[in-house]
Each structure stands twice: as C-alpha cells, then as structure tokens.
Design an enzyme around this catalytic site. Structure first.
Site, short mmCIF file in Angstrom:
data_model
loop_
_atom_site.label_atom_id
_atom_site.label_comp_id
_atom_site.label_asym_id
_atom_site.label_seq_id
_atom_site.Cartn_x
_atom_site.Cartn_y
_atom_site.Cartn_z
CB SER A 135 -0.85 -0.01 1.27
OG SER A 135 -1.47 1.24 1.46
CE1 TYR A 149 -3.79 -2.11 5.33
CE2 TYR A 149 -3.02 0.06 4.65
CZ TYR A 149 -3.46 -1.20 4.34
OH TYR A 149 -3.56 -1.57 3.02
CE LYS A 186 -1.56 -4.67 3.41
NZ LYS A 186 -1.77 -5.94 2.69
C1 WQD Z 1 -8.94 10.28 0.58
C2 WQD Z 1 -8.99 11.77 0.89
C3 WQD Z 1 -9.54 12.30 3.18
C4 WQD Z 1 -13.76 11.01 3.02
C5 WQD Z 1 -6.51 5.23 2.66
C6 WQD Z 1 -5.34 4.50 3.24
C7 WQD Z 1 -4.49 3.98 2.14
C8 WQD Z 1 -5.30 3.12 1.19
C9 WQD Z 1 -6.48 3.88 0.68
C10 WQD Z 1 -5.39 0.80 1.81
C11 WQD Z 1 -8.35 12.12 2.24
C12 WQD Z 1 -10.59 12.80 2.22
C13 WQD Z 1 -12.44 11.27 2.74
C14 WQD Z 1 -14.68 12.11 3.17
C15 WQD Z 1 -12.84 13.62 2.74
N1 WQD Z 1 -5.84 1.97 1.83
N2 WQD Z 1 -11.98 12.55 2.61
N3 WQD Z 1 -14.17 13.37 3.01
O1 WQD Z 1 -6.77 8.18 3.50
O2 WQD Z 1 -5.93 8.67 1.16
O3 WQD Z 1 -5.99 6.35 1.95
O4 WQD Z 1 -7.22 4.38 1.78
O5 WQD Z 1 -4.35 0.38 1.43
O6 WQD Z 1 -3.49 3.25 2.70
O7 WQD Z 1 -4.60 5.38 4.05
O8 WQD Z 1 -8.10 7.43 1.45
O9 WQD Z 1 -10.39 7.53 0.63
O10 WQD Z 1 -9.98 7.63 3.14
O11 WQD Z 1 -9.36 9.57 1.74
O12 WQD Z 1 -12.45 14.78 2.63
O13 WQD Z 1 -15.87 11.95 3.43
O14 WQD Z 1 -10.37 12.14 1.02
O15 WQD Z 1 -9.32 13.20 4.21
O16 WQD Z 1 -7.71 13.35 2.09
P1 WQD Z 1 -6.66 7.77 2.09
P2 WQD Z 1 -9.54 7.97 1.76
#
Ligand code: WQD
Length: 326
Positions: A117, A141, A145
């Site tokens: 990841s 997490y 990984k």
């Molecule tokens: C994306 C952006 C939020 C929801 C995570 C893991 C990563 C991988 C993918 C597994 C961020 C913003 C989100 C909302 C928002 N997982 N957001 N409003 O955190 O980049 O990655 O998932 O391997 O390892 O860390 O993904 O989709 O949670 O968020 O503003 O309602 O959207 O703050 O900036 P993230 P995400």
C-alpha cells in the site's frame, strides 16, 4: 501456472481473479470469507475457505491444486481500526503472512506477489512518490504492510522465490456493479453515502498546502490495478529471482474538491460539500510516480477518475436503489 489468490473473494481480490481469468491464467481462491463474498467469484474458480493463519489448510490447498504462484491480498485494511487494534492487525497481516510464507516455501512455490500500500510512505514530502522515497508509515496498518514487504523480500532472497510487492495508491471503481466495493471507508463511497442520505459531502480540511487547500491523492481504477497484477504475475512466472517493488498508481494528483465535483457531475446530485476539521494523520499530497512499472513491465493505467466514479456509482445504486436520480 496455477495461482492461489488469497483474499480473492474481496473487492480487489475478485477483480484480480477476473483479470487473471480474462488473461487465460488458472486461479484458485483462498479466503476466510470474513469480509469476502463467495458470489463475487466465477463458478469455475475453486474456492478454499480458510485462514492464512492456518498453515495446514494453506499447505493442503497448495498441494491439492498444484499451485505454482501466490498473489496474497488477504489482510485487514482499515487504517483507523488498525490504530485501535494494532495487535489484531499485526496478527492478521504480519503473522498471517509469515505462516503463509512458511507453507509456500515448504511447497517450493516459485512466485509470490504481495499486496502492499501507499500507506508505507506515510507523509511523503515530495511531488511524486517513487519506490525509493523513504518509507515512514504513520499507522499500524502501514507498518504491517511495510513489515510484510520485508518478510516477502527476505524470504525471496533466502529461497530464490521470485517476489513482488505492489504499493496500491487510492483504489476506486468496479468492473461490474456486482464487483463493486461494499465498504464505506474511502472518499468515493463516503460521498455517495452522504448524497444518498440527502446530506452534504464532507471535505476533511481545506487548509492544506495544496492548490485548492484539500488533500491530493492518486486514484486508480480497480480494473487497471487488477491488470497490473496479471502483468506482474506473468513477469515473475517467466523470470525466476525477480525482486520487484512497484507503485501502482496513475501519477496524477486529484484533490478532494475535484473528486466531489466529479461525483456530483456523474451522479446528477449537485450538492456543495461542507468543510469539517482535518482528519488526523491525513497527508496533504500522495501521488505516485508510475514510471517504474511502465519502464520495467510496460504497464500503464487506462481509466480515468470519471470511469472510476461512474462504475462505482453503478455498484452503489445496485445496493442503494433509492440513490438513483433520473
Ligand atoms: C482520501 C482523501 C480524506 C472522506 C486510505 C489509506 C491507504 C489506502 C487507501 C489501503 C483524504 C478525504 C475522505 C470524506 C474527505 N488503503 N476525505 N471526506 O486516506 O488517502 O488512503 O485508503 O491500502 O493506505 O490510508 O483514502 O479515501 O480515506 O481519503 O475529505 O468523506 O479524502 O481526508 O484526504 P486515504 P480515503
């Protein structure tokens, strides 16, 4: 070759199984069905229900199906949950991998692809993250990984098994509505959920040092990601001794605001988001350099963000018919 796909009944795993089948590769799925769904699998793909923590069950599956390669996706993947339950994550993701590798090396399986990841990078302070960017994971997490990558690489070096660790960036979309992600843990489904509830989508912070103040990510269509697995699996199968670490992304940064605008356009909702405080631990920008896999294996992504959102939306509406707009 016959590939054992651990976690093959999950959202990403089922897409890998589908891509392998389309490419003419034989697969067997090994999944404990804790979050996986058997109905995601084609009829002709054998399913072994078991945990990677159960070495005997893995060994039996490897022998019975004459497995010659493993793609290991079975894991826990919620960053927030990993902060609350680190021991659970280390057990499932690290001990599960260690037990699996014991069985795999005892059976002399020659190829192993590991699902890693972008979480291994933590808060990278670079425009484009290359595979050489230092890994400083911020969550248990991400630690599991990165530890997994070390385990896989060390095992490959000790045994001659060809290995690859694929660092997925932000995965979205679906090949068919039935294969769509059922979880609501990432930006796209979280925005869908708010729109369906008649509530405004949330932007977690708009004071980041990015062009529009919201976080920038590299979104990759799950169909592209699955095809990357086929490319990598074939490369390992034909070249023993390979030791690959590869980013799987598009190399294009998209902000939260841009994503919400596109979601509004695709879904027909026209709902302005509300800005809430930052979510702890969110890096401002995480965008892949996708050069290494392009140069070494000739793979590049085909689909864009609109394809991801449109296909994810079809899957969402299948489960939430009330969300559909005429
Ligand atoms: C994306 C952006 C939020 C929801 C995570 C893991 C990563 C991988 C993918 C597994 C961020 C913003 C989100 C909302 C928002 N997982 N957001 N409003 O955190 O980049 O990655 O998932 O391997 O390892 O860390 O993904 O989709 O949670 O968020 O503003 O309602 O959207 O703050 O900036 P993230 P995400």
């Amino acid at each position: 070759m016959t590939w054992l796909i651990t976690g093959g009944a999950g959202y990403i795993g089922a897409h890998v199984v589908r891509a392998m089948a389309e490419a003419g590769e034989r697969t067997v799925v090994f999944d404990d069905l804790s979050t996986g769904v058997a109905e995601r699998l084609p009829q002709e793909v054998p399913l072994v229900v078991g945990s990677v923590l159960d070495g005997e069950s893995v060994a039996r599956a490897l022998a019975e199906h004459e497995i010659t390669g493993v793609v290991h996706l079975a894991a826990k993947k919620q960053v927030g949950e990993s902060v609350d339950r680190p021991l659970h994550y280390y057990r499932e993701n690290v001990e599960g991998l260690r037990v699996l590798l014991e069985a795999v090396t005892a059976a002399r399986v020659p190829s192993f692809v590991f699902s890693s990841s972008a979480a291994v990078y933590g808060m990278p302070d670079v425009d484009l993250v290359t595979e050489e960017t230092p890994c400083l994971p911020l969550s248990p997490y991400g630690e599991t990984k990165l530890t997994g990558e070390w385990l896989v690489r060390a095992t490959g070096r000790a045994t001659g098994m060809a290995t690859a660790s694929l660092r997925y960036f932000n995965v979205a979309g679906a090949a068919t509505p039935a294969l769509a992600d059922t979880g609501v843990f990432n930006l796209v489904p979280m925005v869908f959920e708010k729109l369906t509830e008649g509530a405004p989508p949330r932007v977690f912070g708009d004071d980041y040092p990015t062009p529009d103040g919201t976080c920038v990510r590299d979104y990759i269509h799950v169909v592209d990601l699955a095809e990357a697995h086929v490319t990598v699996a074939r490369a390992l199968g034909s070249t023993p001794g390979h030791d690959l670490t590869l980013n799987i992304g598009r190399g294009e940064g998209v902000s939260v605001r841009e994503m919400i605008d596109q979601i509004n356009a695709v879904t027909g909702y026209d709902r302005a988001p509300t800005v809430t405080p930052r979510r702890p631990g969110d890096p401002a920008r995480v965008v892949a350099s996708a050069d290494r896999i392009a140069t070494e294996l000739g793979w590049t992504a085909k689909y864009d963000v609109q394809d991801m959102i449109a296909s994810a939306w079809e899957g969402w509406v299948r489960l939430h018919p009330e969300a559909a707009r005429s």
